[in-house]
Design a protein around this motif. Structure first.
Motif, PDB file in Angstrom:
ATOM      1  N   LEU A 464       0.818  -1.203   0.000  1.00 39.77           N
ATOM      2  CA  LEU A 464       0.000   0.000   0.000  1.00 39.77           C
ATOM      3  C   LEU A 464       0.861   1.266   0.000  1.00 39.77           C
ATOM      4  N   GLY A 465       2.102   1.154   0.430  1.00 42.32           N
ATOM      5  CA  GLY A 465       3.009   2.301   0.375  1.00 42.32           C
ATOM      6  C   GLY A 465       3.251   2.781  -1.038  1.00 42.32           C
ATOM      7  N   SER A 466       3.195   1.855  -2.019  1.00 38.95           N
ATOM      8  CA  SER A 466       3.371   2.272  -3.418  1.00 38.95           C
ATOM      9  C   SER A 466       2.230   3.185  -3.859  1.00 38.95           C
ATOM     10  N   VAL A 467       1.022   2.940  -3.329  1.00 39.71           N
ATOM     11  CA  VAL A 467      -0.107   3.823  -3.637  1.00 39.71           C
ATOM     12  C   VAL A 467       0.132   5.202  -3.041  1.00 39.71           C
ATOM     13  N   ILE A 468       0.647   5.244  -1.827  1.00 43.70           N
ATOM     14  CA  ILE A 468       0.952   6.520  -1.189  1.00 43.70           C
ATOM     15  C   ILE A 468       2.020   7.259  -1.977  1.00 43.70           C
ATOM     16  N   PHE A 469       3.086   6.542  -2.359  1.00 49.62           N
ATOM     17  CA  PHE A 469       4.174   7.175  -3.106  1.00 49.62           C
ATOM     18  C   PHE A 469       3.670   7.744  -4.428  1.00 49.62           C
ATOM     19  N   ALA A 470       2.913   6.942  -5.174  1.00 54.50           N
ATOM     20  CA  ALA A 470       2.404   7.407  -6.463  1.00 54.50           C
ATOM     21  C   ALA A 470       1.448   8.581  -6.291  1.00 54.50           C
ATOM     22  N   SER A 471       0.644   8.567  -5.231  1.00 58.62           N
ATOM     23  CA  SER A 471      -0.289   9.666  -4.990  1.00 58.62           C
ATOM     24  C   SER A 471       0.443  10.968  -4.704  1.00 58.62           C
ATOM     25  N   LEU A 472       1.494  10.903  -3.895  1.00 58.87           N
ATOM     26  CA  LEU A 472       2.264  12.108  -3.592  1.00 58.87           C
ATOM     27  C   LEU A 472       2.960  12.659  -4.835  1.00 58.87           C
ATOM     28  N   VAL A 473       3.475  11.763  -5.679  1.00 57.94           N
ATOM     29  CA  VAL A 473       4.130  12.213  -6.914  1.00 57.94           C
ATOM     30  C   VAL A 473       3.120  12.905  -7.831  1.00 57.94           C
ATOM     31  N   LEU A 474       1.948  12.294  -7.985  1.00 54.35           N
ATOM     32  CA  LEU A 474       0.922  12.900  -8.838  1.00 54.35           C
ATOM     33  C   LEU A 474       0.453  14.235  -8.270  1.00 54.35           C
ATOM     34  N   SER A 475       0.286  14.311  -6.951  1.00 55.55           N
ATOM     35  CA  SER A 475      -0.104  15.579  -6.325  1.00 55.55           C
ATOM     36  C   SER A 475       0.946  16.653  -6.569  1.00 55.55           C
ATOM     37  N   ALA A 476       2.223  16.270  -6.462  1.00 59.85           N
ATOM     38  CA  ALA A 476       3.303  17.235  -6.695  1.00 59.85           C
ATOM     39  C   ALA A 476       3.303  17.733  -8.136  1.00 59.85           C
ATOM     40  N   LEU A 477       3.088  16.821  -9.095  1.00 64.05           N
ATOM     41  CA  LEU A 477       3.053  17.225 -10.505  1.00 64.05           C
ATOM     42  C   LEU A 477       1.866  18.131 -10.793  1.00 64.05           C
ATOM     43  N   LEU A 478       0.707  17.801 -10.228  1.00 63.21           N
ATOM     44  CA  LEU A 478      -0.457  18.665 -10.400  1.00 63.21           C
ATOM     45  C   LEU A 478      -0.214  20.043  -9.792  1.00 63.21           C
ATOM     46  N   LEU A 479       0.368  20.066  -8.611  1.00 65.12           N
ATOM     47  CA  LEU A 479       0.618  21.332  -7.931  1.00 65.12           C
ATOM     48  C   LEU A 479       1.629  22.176  -8.702  1.00 65.12           C
ATOM     49  N   PHE A 480       2.674  21.542  -9.204  1.00 70.83           N
ATOM     50  CA  PHE A 480       3.687  22.282  -9.961  1.00 70.83           C
ATOM     51  C   PHE A 480       3.081  22.902 -11.223  1.00 70.83           C
ATOM     52  N   GLY A 481       2.333  22.111 -11.961  1.00 72.30           N
ATOM     53  CA  GLY A 481       1.703  22.653 -13.160  1.00 72.30           C
ATOM     54  C   GLY A 481       0.740  23.776 -12.840  1.00 72.30           C
ATOM     55  N   ALA A 482      -0.024  23.630 -11.750  1.00 70.62           N
ATOM     56  CA  ALA A 482      -0.960  24.683 -11.361  1.00 70.62           C
ATOM     57  C   ALA A 482      -0.227  25.962 -10.980  1.00 70.62           C
ATOM     58  N   LEU A 483       0.914  25.846 -10.294  1.00 67.22           N
ATOM     59  CA  LEU A 483       1.685  27.030  -9.921  1.00 67.22           C
ATOM     60  C   LEU A 483       2.190  27.770 -11.155  1.00 67.22           C
ATOM     61  N   VAL A 484       2.645  27.039 -12.163  1.00 63.77           N
ATOM     62  CA  VAL A 484       3.137  27.678 -13.386  1.00 63.77           C
ATOM     63  C   VAL A 484       2.003  28.404 -14.107  1.00 63.77           C
ATOM     64  N   VAL A 485       0.864  27.729 -14.262  1.00 70.54           N
ATOM     65  CA  VAL A 485      -0.259  28.333 -14.986  1.00 70.54           C
ATOM     66  C   VAL A 485      -0.824  29.521 -14.219  1.00 70.54           C
ATOM     67  N   LEU A 486      -1.004  29.389 -12.912  1.00 71.15           N
ATOM     68  CA  LEU A 486      -1.543  30.494 -12.130  1.00 71.15           C
ATOM     69  C   LEU A 486      -0.592  31.672 -12.079  1.00 71.15           C
ATOM     70  N   GLY A 487       0.700  31.391 -12.154  1.00 64.91           N
ATOM     71  CA  GLY A 487       1.656  32.492 -12.204  1.00 64.91           C
ATOM     72  C   GLY A 487       1.479  33.342 -13.438  1.00 64.91           C
ATOM     73  N   ARG A 488       1.111  32.725 -14.558  1.00 66.24           N
ATOM     74  CA  ARG A 488       0.896  33.482 -15.788  1.00 66.24           C
ATOM     75  C   ARG A 488      -0.471  34.143 -15.830  1.00 66.24           C
ATOM     76  N   GLN A 489      -1.482  33.453 -15.296  1.00 65.70           N
ATOM     77  CA  GLN A 489      -2.851  33.939 -15.448  1.00 65.70           C
ATOM     78  C   GLN A 489      -3.230  34.986 -14.412  1.00 65.70           C
ATOM     79  N   ILE A 490      -2.919  34.758 -13.153  1.00 65.76           N
ATOM     80  CA  ILE A 490      -3.324  35.702 -12.104  1.00 65.76           C
ATOM     81  C   ILE A 490      -2.134  36.283 -11.364  1.00 65.76           C
TER      82      ILE A 490
END
Length: 631
Positions: A464-490
């Protein structure tokens, strides 16, 4: 084989998550002002504390009515400027007062152009009455007389110097309600209200400027000379050098005037004297053409000098403004008028459409013979569309804007004009207040926290730790992309406070893991097999996970509303990271657990991490039939 009715299909949730990733990173690489190489497009905006920025000092000169600025005026101006540069509260701009006359503006990023931040941003809608050449060029010196010499062909001021109106003018609300009166008698002197502090001398001398309009005009008259002043005062229409070549020499001194000196001249003199060009007119103080009850002169495109009617639709008649794309995908500024403003705008467009009183000169008409209305911001004409119908609804300002330009103009209109006029004194680059070492330290702290969570999850939950690891990686990628886009838009800017919010969100994400997996153990202890326990544990844990994350999000929202400065950035980052964690919980974690529950590995206690709660073997149920028991 399709799953039974009512059973979830994990592939659908994973497909939705994949679609979100595709859309997000298409925006990262190809939209919202993405430019430069791949590396540049993957860089979020960083704050003053991490990368430094640009600082501009603005000195208050006087209020719009010519008085010395008070402390209340300066504070009101500071708040408006802060709203302009930091509309959403996450651009991490610093706007502070310094002394009793200065405002210091600091924005992340070096070599930024901040010269327009202190502009008055007074919006006026004025009907265009007449257009002449605004180049201010003198005719070429007359050649030696010869039998076949012809007069130099200078463009007639009333000729075809009119700029082409915007093709989409019918959709543009550039409306300033015109007064409808014909051009006034030149003997009158409807002067634009000058800046009282305007010095009539072109040199920045130390002598105090004249305090009255008449004194300032007298100083300009002495500078140009009596002959030039008399020739300019006698003009009943724009001077035609081809008809009277001697006028060129007489009016030549007006070409030496500064913008402040031109501002004190009567409106008709500014318009009729060809040697007063757009360079001088554009250099006038904004307050010099702000009076709504007077005709004024303004330039469009740097070469067309426009005589504009009175303004009866003002910036205060605009309820809200927003940067949007029109039907042709061009950026425009959409305007919503107040109730009174809408009535004024409708009356203006009716007057312009019908050319009531024939107030518009042929030089000012559009391609279809209709009057045009100029959208005037401070000294500049943003656009001057032809009014092709009576507009009774909301409208748009067009002007070949970029996204940033349209957003900036909308911000000026939303937050109002400055009550004080400013002069930019000093602009310089500033170094980071904390620096790259603190950025590395913050990222290192986030990495260590994430690593500890992953180590603990693998040690305690194993597979089950692999699910946790993959979830954190996906959350980090989503957050990074959102920070880049929001930096340009707002304009969201990541500071050390924002990084702290992201680190705190790791604990929120870890809580949701613990809630789900411990609920799963409880279901297995109650005698359910792992496959059925997964779905039931999700139903019972989902409410708790949503409640816990909702409390965190509400706390972040409240903190964002009541706080200022870096604390806003912390609250925004915390709320954003928590929302994205919820997305990953619903679209990845639960679907993955459902898929793992169908695998053999999950049924192995040692592999799944459920070894302490899974029974070693399944006991055969005893029959209630006594005969079977005796046998």
């Amino acid at each position: 084989m399709a799953p039974p009715q009512g059973q979830m299909r994990p592939g659908r949730q994973l497909a939705v998550l994949g679609g979100i990733f595709v859309v997000l990173y298409l925006l990262v690489f190809f939209a919202g002002g993405a430019s430069g190489g791949w590396k540049d497009r993957l860089e979020p905006r960083l704050g003053l504390d991490l990368v430094g920025g640009t600082r501009l000092t603005l000195e208050a000169t006087n209020t719009l009515d010519g008085r010395a600025p008070t402390a209340d005026n300066l504070e009101q101006a500071r708040q408006i400027i802060e709203s302009r540069v930091n509309a959403y509260g996450v651009a991490e701009a610093e706007v502070v007062t310094e002394g009793d006359r200065n405002i210091v503006v600091s924005l992340p990023g070096e070599n930024r152009d901040l010269t327009e931040i202190g502009s008055a941003a007074e919006l006026r809608f004025r009907k265009v009455l007449k257009i002449v050449d605004g180049s201010g060029a003198l005719p070429a010196p007359a050649p030696a007389p010869s039998e076949d010499a012809e007069p130099a062909a200078t463009p007639s001021p009333s000729g075809s110097t009119s700029p082409t109106p915007n093709a989409e003018a019918s959709a543009s609300p550039s409306g300033g309600q015109g007064g409808g009166a014909p051009t006034p008698d030149p003997s009158q002197s409807p002067s634009a209200a000058p800046s009282p502090s305007a010095s009539p001398s072109s040199d920045a001398g130390e002598e105090p400027a004249p305090q009255t309009l008449e004194e300032q005009r007298k100083a300009v008259e002495e500078k140009v000379g009596a002959e030039a002043w008399a020739a300019a005062s006698g003009l009943q229409a724009p001077a035609d050098f081809s008809a009277d070549p001697s006028l060129a020499e007489k009016l030549k001194p007006f070409a030496e005037l500064t913008g402040r000196e031109v501002a004190v001249l009567p409106t008709q003199m500014q318009f009729n004297v060809p040697t007063i060009g757009c360079l001088q007119l554009d250099d006038r103080p904004p307050a010099s053409i702000s009076a709504p009850d007077q005709q004024v002169v303004a330039c469009e495109g740097g070469y067309a000098k426009n005589l504009l009617d009175q303004a009866k639709v003002l910036g205060t008649d605009v309820d809200s403004a927003a940067a949007v794309r029109d039907q042709t995908s061009q950026w425009v500024v959409s305007l919503d008028f107040t109730r009174d403003g809408q009535e004024k705008w409708t009356a203006l467009t009716r007057e312009a459409f019908n050319n009531e009183g024939q107030a518009c000169d042929p030089s000012a008409l559009g391609d279809e013979g209709r009057c045009r209305v100029a959208v005037v911001l401070d000294n500049a004409i943003i656009s001057s569309p032809q009014i092709q119908g009576v507009l009774t609804g909301n409208s748009q300002i067009t002007g070949n804007f970029s996204n940033a330009e349209a957003s900036e103009l909308a911000g000026y209109l939303n937050y109002g004009a400055l009550p004080v006029t400013f002069e930019a004194q000093e602009q310089q680059n500033v170094t980071a207040t904390l620096g790259a070492s603190y950025l590395r330290a913050g990222l290192l702290a986030a990495g260590i926290g994430m690593l500890l969570v992953i180590i603990y999850s693998f040690f305690y939950y194993r597979l089950l730790g692999s699910v946790i690891f993959a979830s954190l990686v996906l959350s980090a990628l989503l957050l990074f992309g959102a920070l880049v886009v929001l930096g340009r838009q707002i304009g969201f800017t990541l500071t050390l406070a924002g990084i702290s919010g992201i680190i705190v969100s790791l604990g929120v994400a870890a809580d949701s893991f613990v809630i789900y997996f411990e609920r799963l153990k409880d279901e297995i202890r109650e005698g359910r097999n792992p496959r059925s326990a997964v779905s039931r544990a999700w139903v019972r844990a989902r409410r708790t996970i949503i409640s816990a994350n909702a409390i965190t999000i509400m706390s972040a929202v409240v903190l964002y509303i009541v706080s200022v400065g870096a604390v806003k950035g912390f609250a925004f980052a915390l709320g954003l990271a928590t929302v994205l964690d919820l997305v990953v919980v619903f679209l990845f974690r639960h679907p993955m657990m459902t898929m793992l529950a169908r695998s053999r590995a999950f049924l192995s206690p040692r592999v799944s991490g459920l070894g302490r709660v899974l029974p070693a073997k399944t006991e055969q149920p005893q029959s209630r039939n006594p005969r079977v028991k005796e046998a």
